[in-house]
Design a protein around this motif. Structure first.
Motif, PDB file in Angstrom:
ATOM      1  N   PHE A  52      24.415  36.883 -66.726  1.00 42.17           N
ATOM      2  CA  PHE A  52      23.334  37.191 -65.787  1.00 42.17           C
ATOM      3  C   PHE A  52      23.111  36.046 -64.795  1.00 42.17           C
ATOM      4  O   PHE A  52      22.988  36.266 -63.592  1.00 42.17           O
ATOM      5  CB  PHE A  52      22.066  37.494 -66.596  1.00 42.17           C
ATOM      6  CG  PHE A  52      20.831  37.780 -65.790  1.00 42.17           C
ATOM      7  CD1 PHE A  52      20.880  38.518 -64.607  1.00 42.17           C
ATOM      8  CD2 PHE A  52      19.587  37.329 -66.235  1.00 42.17           C
ATOM      9  CE1 PHE A  52      19.723  38.789 -63.882  1.00 42.17           C
ATOM     10  CE2 PHE A  52      18.427  37.596 -65.525  1.00 42.17           C
ATOM     11  CZ  PHE A  52      18.500  38.319 -64.335  1.00 42.17           C
ATOM     12  N   ILE A  53      23.070  34.812 -65.283  1.00 41.50           N
ATOM     13  CA  ILE A  53      22.729  33.692 -64.395  1.00 41.50           C
ATOM     14  C   ILE A  53      23.812  33.461 -63.338  1.00 41.50           C
ATOM     15  O   ILE A  53      23.499  33.078 -62.212  1.00 41.50           O
ATOM     16  CB  ILE A  53      22.408  32.403 -65.192  1.00 41.50           C
ATOM     17  CG1 ILE A  53      21.641  31.413 -64.301  1.00 41.50           C
ATOM     18  CG2 ILE A  53      23.652  31.765 -65.775  1.00 41.50           C
ATOM     19  CD1 ILE A  53      21.091  30.205 -65.039  1.00 41.50           C
ATOM     20  N   THR A  54      25.052  33.748 -63.661  1.00 40.25           N
ATOM     21  CA  THR A  54      26.104  33.543 -62.653  1.00 40.25           C
ATOM     22  C   THR A  54      25.964  34.562 -61.520  1.00 40.25           C
ATOM     23  O   THR A  54      26.124  34.221 -60.349  1.00 40.25           O
ATOM     24  CB  THR A  54      27.526  33.639 -63.250  1.00 40.25           C
ATOM     25  OG1 THR A  54      27.673  34.917 -63.889  1.00 40.25           O
ATOM     26  CG2 THR A  54      27.801  32.539 -64.247  1.00 40.25           C
ATOM     27  N   ASP A  55      25.652  35.802 -61.869  1.00 33.94           N
ATOM     28  CA  ASP A  55      25.450  36.816 -60.833  1.00 33.94           C
ATOM     29  C   ASP A  55      24.152  36.560 -60.074  1.00 33.94           C
ATOM     30  O   ASP A  55      24.104  36.686 -58.847  1.00 33.94           O
ATOM     31  CB  ASP A  55      25.422  38.220 -61.451  1.00 33.94           C
ATOM     32  CG  ASP A  55      26.816  38.709 -61.821  1.00 33.94           C
ATOM     33  OD1 ASP A  55      27.808  38.147 -61.307  1.00 33.94           O
ATOM     34  OD2 ASP A  55      26.917  39.654 -62.630  1.00 33.94           O
ATOM     35  N   LEU A  56      23.092  36.209 -60.811  1.00 35.96           N
ATOM     36  CA  LEU A  56      21.790  35.978 -60.173  1.00 35.96           C
ATOM     37  C   LEU A  56      21.856  34.791 -59.202  1.00 35.96           C
ATOM     38  O   LEU A  56      21.386  34.882 -58.065  1.00 35.96           O
ATOM     39  CB  LEU A  56      20.714  35.726 -61.240  1.00 35.96           C
ATOM     40  CG  LEU A  56      19.297  35.525 -60.704  1.00 35.96           C
ATOM     41  CD1 LEU A  56      18.747  36.828 -60.116  1.00 35.96           C
ATOM     42  CD2 LEU A  56      18.364  34.998 -61.798  1.00 35.96           C
ATOM     43  N   VAL A  99      10.950  25.550 -61.463  1.00 39.97           N
ATOM     44  CA  VAL A  99      11.840  26.022 -62.516  1.00 39.97           C
ATOM     45  C   VAL A  99      11.758  27.539 -62.668  1.00 39.97           C
ATOM     46  O   VAL A  99      10.671  28.124 -62.668  1.00 39.97           O
ATOM     47  CB  VAL A  99      11.458  25.347 -63.858  1.00 39.97           C
ATOM     48  CG1 VAL A  99      12.190  26.016 -65.026  1.00 39.97           C
ATOM     49  CG2 VAL A  99      11.762  23.857 -63.813  1.00 39.97           C
ATOM     50  N   ILE A 100      12.911  28.155 -62.780  1.00 37.27           N
ATOM     51  CA  ILE A 100      12.968  29.574 -63.146  1.00 37.27           C
ATOM     52  C   ILE A 100      13.824  29.684 -64.409  1.00 37.27           C
ATOM     53  O   ILE A 100      15.022  29.393 -64.391  1.00 37.27           O
ATOM     54  CB  ILE A 100      13.583  30.449 -62.025  1.00 37.27           C
ATOM     55  CG1 ILE A 100      12.822  30.252 -60.699  1.00 37.27           C
ATOM     56  CG2 ILE A 100      13.566  31.921 -62.438  1.00 37.27           C
ATOM     57  CD1 ILE A 100      13.454  30.989 -59.510  1.00 37.27           C
ATOM     58  N   VAL A 101      13.197  30.074 -65.505  1.00 41.42           N
ATOM     59  CA  VAL A 101      13.915  30.256 -66.762  1.00 41.42           C
ATOM     60  C   VAL A 101      14.582  31.625 -66.720  1.00 41.42           C
ATOM     61  O   VAL A 101      13.939  32.630 -66.436  1.00 41.42           O
ATOM     62  CB  VAL A 101      12.957  30.173 -67.973  1.00 41.42           C
ATOM     63  CG1 VAL A 101      13.711  30.398 -69.270  1.00 41.42           C
ATOM     64  CG2 VAL A 101      12.246  28.825 -68.001  1.00 41.42           C
ATOM     65  N   VAL A 102      15.879  31.638 -66.982  1.00 46.69           N
ATOM     66  CA  VAL A 102      16.651  32.880 -66.904  1.00 46.69           C
ATOM     67  C   VAL A 102      17.070  33.303 -68.309  1.00 46.69           C
ATOM     68  O   VAL A 102      17.825  32.600 -68.986  1.00 46.69           O
ATOM     69  CB  VAL A 102      17.884  32.700 -65.989  1.00 46.69           C
ATOM     70  CG1 VAL A 102      18.682  33.990 -65.895  1.00 46.69           C
ATOM     71  CG2 VAL A 102      17.452  32.251 -64.597  1.00 46.69           C
ATOM     72  N   GLU A 103      16.584  34.444 -68.722  1.00 45.06           N
ATOM     73  CA  GLU A 103      16.831  34.962 -70.077  1.00 45.06           C
ATOM     74  C   GLU A 103      17.588  36.277 -70.005  1.00 45.06           C
ATOM     75  O   GLU A 103      17.514  37.000 -69.005  1.00 45.06           O
ATOM     76  CB  GLU A 103      15.492  35.211 -70.783  1.00 45.06           C
ATOM     77  CG  GLU A 103      15.110  34.166 -71.809  1.00 45.06           C
ATOM     78  CD  GLU A 103      15.858  34.295 -73.137  1.00 45.06           C
ATOM     79  OE1 GLU A 103      16.980  34.852 -73.182  1.00 45.06           O
ATOM     80  OE2 GLU A 103      15.304  33.803 -74.134  1.00 45.06           O
ATOM     81  N   ASP A 104      18.289  36.597 -71.081  1.00 46.87           N
ATOM     82  CA  ASP A 104      18.968  37.891 -71.141  1.00 46.87           C
ATOM     83  C   ASP A 104      17.995  39.013 -71.511  1.00 46.87           C
ATOM     84  O   ASP A 104      17.941  40.045 -70.870  1.00 46.87           O
ATOM     85  CB  ASP A 104      20.151  37.851 -72.128  1.00 46.87           C
ATOM     86  CG  ASP A 104      19.767  37.325 -73.514  1.00 46.87           C
ATOM     87  OD1 ASP A 104      18.618  36.880 -73.728  1.00 46.87           O
ATOM     88  OD2 ASP A 104      20.640  37.350 -74.411  1.00 46.87           O
ATOM     89  N   ILE A 105      17.204  38.767 -72.554  1.00 51.16           N
ATOM     90  CA  ILE A 105      16.350  39.843 -73.056  1.00 51.16           C
ATOM     91  C   ILE A 105      15.108  39.256 -73.732  1.00 51.16           C
ATOM     92  O   ILE A 105      15.195  38.225 -74.401  1.00 51.16           O
ATOM     93  CB  ILE A 105      17.142  40.744 -74.031  1.00 51.16           C
ATOM     94  CG1 ILE A 105      16.326  41.968 -74.478  1.00 51.16           C
ATOM     95  CG2 ILE A 105      17.675  39.985 -75.229  1.00 51.16           C
ATOM     96  CD1 ILE A 105      17.178  43.067 -75.113  1.00 51.16           C
ATOM     97  N   CYS A 130      12.424  34.775 -65.581  1.00 50.66           N
ATOM     98  CA  CYS A 130      13.189  35.926 -65.103  1.00 50.66           C
ATOM     99  C   CYS A 130      14.048  36.437 -66.253  1.00 50.66           C
ATOM    100  O   CYS A 130      14.873  35.702 -66.787  1.00 50.66           O
ATOM    101  CB  CYS A 130      14.081  35.500 -63.941  1.00 50.66           C
ATOM    102  SG  CYS A 130      15.144  36.812 -63.325  1.00 50.66           S
ATOM    103  N   THR A 131      13.835  37.668 -66.648  1.00 53.24           N
ATOM    104  CA  THR A 131      14.673  38.240 -67.703  1.00 53.24           C
ATOM    105  C   THR A 131      15.352  39.496 -67.192  1.00 53.24           C
ATOM    106  O   THR A 131      14.759  40.267 -66.429  1.00 53.24           O
ATOM    107  CB  THR A 131      13.860  38.542 -68.980  1.00 53.24           C
ATOM    108  OG1 THR A 131      14.763  38.969 -70.021  1.00 53.24           O
ATOM    109  CG2 THR A 131      12.822  39.636 -68.782  1.00 53.24           C
ATOM    110  N   LEU A 132      16.599  39.682 -67.589  1.00 54.45           N
ATOM    111  CA  LEU A 132      17.293  40.904 -67.177  1.00 54.45           C
ATOM    112  C   LEU A 132      16.677  42.116 -67.862  1.00 54.45           C
ATOM    113  O   LEU A 132      16.433  43.129 -67.235  1.00 54.45           O
ATOM    114  CB  LEU A 132      18.786  40.822 -67.530  1.00 54.45           C
ATOM    115  CG  LEU A 132      19.577  42.073 -67.136  1.00 54.45           C
ATOM    116  CD1 LEU A 132      19.655  42.215 -65.621  1.00 54.45           C
ATOM    117  CD2 LEU A 132      20.964  42.061 -67.745  1.00 54.45           C
ATOM    118  N   LEU A 133      16.406  41.979 -69.168  1.00 53.09           N
ATOM    119  CA  LEU A 133      15.906  43.119 -69.936  1.00 53.09           C
ATOM    120  C   LEU A 133      14.606  42.777 -70.636  1.00 53.09           C
ATOM    121  O   LEU A 133      14.422  41.657 -71.110  1.00 53.09           O
ATOM    122  CB  LEU A 133      16.933  43.522 -71.005  1.00 53.09           C
ATOM    123  CG  LEU A 133      18.354  43.838 -70.550  1.00 53.09           C
ATOM    124  CD1 LEU A 133      19.245  44.080 -71.759  1.00 53.09           C
ATOM    125  CD2 LEU A 133      18.374  45.042 -69.623  1.00 53.09           C
TER     126      LEU A 133
END
Ligand code: IMP
Ligand code: MG
Length: 179
Positions: A52-56, A99-105, A130-133
């Protein structure tokens, strides 16, 4: 025929590659707008958020920085306990960073709750999540998530970074997982 087609554990596709792609670009555009003039630091929570983080990151039209943290939550393979151990800490100092914390779910939010408390103590300028799911249903800890890709039903899913026993992270889509 690919290994995916003959894997008995993979159930229905929950989100296709196209749906994910489109939504990730929307999130990137929103973050680009919200952080205009700033240089946010994306913190990926390993390992699940690595895809997710690479695409985001590539969907954000700003000079971002990227760092990673690895945490392990004590508990069974499919349930978290809220007790989190930091396996790999950040390289970058958070003082005055956006800071933006990027989580999967986010399921119970226990993992994230712990992380956010830890990161806030390092005095960033701002901190967003920011979470994808996000799994629908009862949330044990009320955690405010600023950016959510998709709300999904509370079933176990794999793919696009999400695993079970370290497998399926490389699926380009998100699928239900049947035991
Ligand atoms: P929480 O602490 O209950 O919010 O759990 C979040 C963590 O549990 C995520 O970062 C994932 O590693 C894992 N997790 C929760 N649900 C799923 C799932 O459906 N598939 C794969 N991992 C999951
Ligand atoms: Mg996991």
């Amino acid at each position: 025929m690919s290994w995916i087609d003959s894997d008995e554990h993979l159930g229905d596709i929950v989100l296709t590659e196209e749906q994910i792609h489109e939504r990730v670009h929307e999130l990137g555009a929103q973050i680009t707008k919200d952080y205009a003039g700033r240089s946010p630091l994306l913190i990926g929570v390993l390992k699940g958020a690595f895809v997710f983080i690479t695409d985001l990151a590539r969907s954000i039209d700003l000079p971002v920085s990227v760092d990673f943290m690895a945490v392990s939550s004590y508990g069974s393979a499919t349930k978290t306990s809220g007790v989190v151990r930091i396996i790999k800490d950040l390289d970058i100092d958070l003082t005055d960073q956006d800071v933006i914390v990027v989580e999967d779910i986010v399921e119970s939010g226990l993992t994230l709750n712990y992380l956010v408390r830890n990161l806030r103590s390092r005095k960033p300028q701002s901190l967003a999540i920011c979470t994808l799911l996000r799994k629908e249903g009862e949330q044990h800890s009320a955690i405010q998530v600023d950016y959510v890709g998709f709300a999904i039903p509370p079933t176990f899913v794999v793919g696009y970074g999400l695993d079970t026993a370290e497998r399926y992270r490389n699926l380009p889509f998100i699928s239900n997982y049947r035991v």
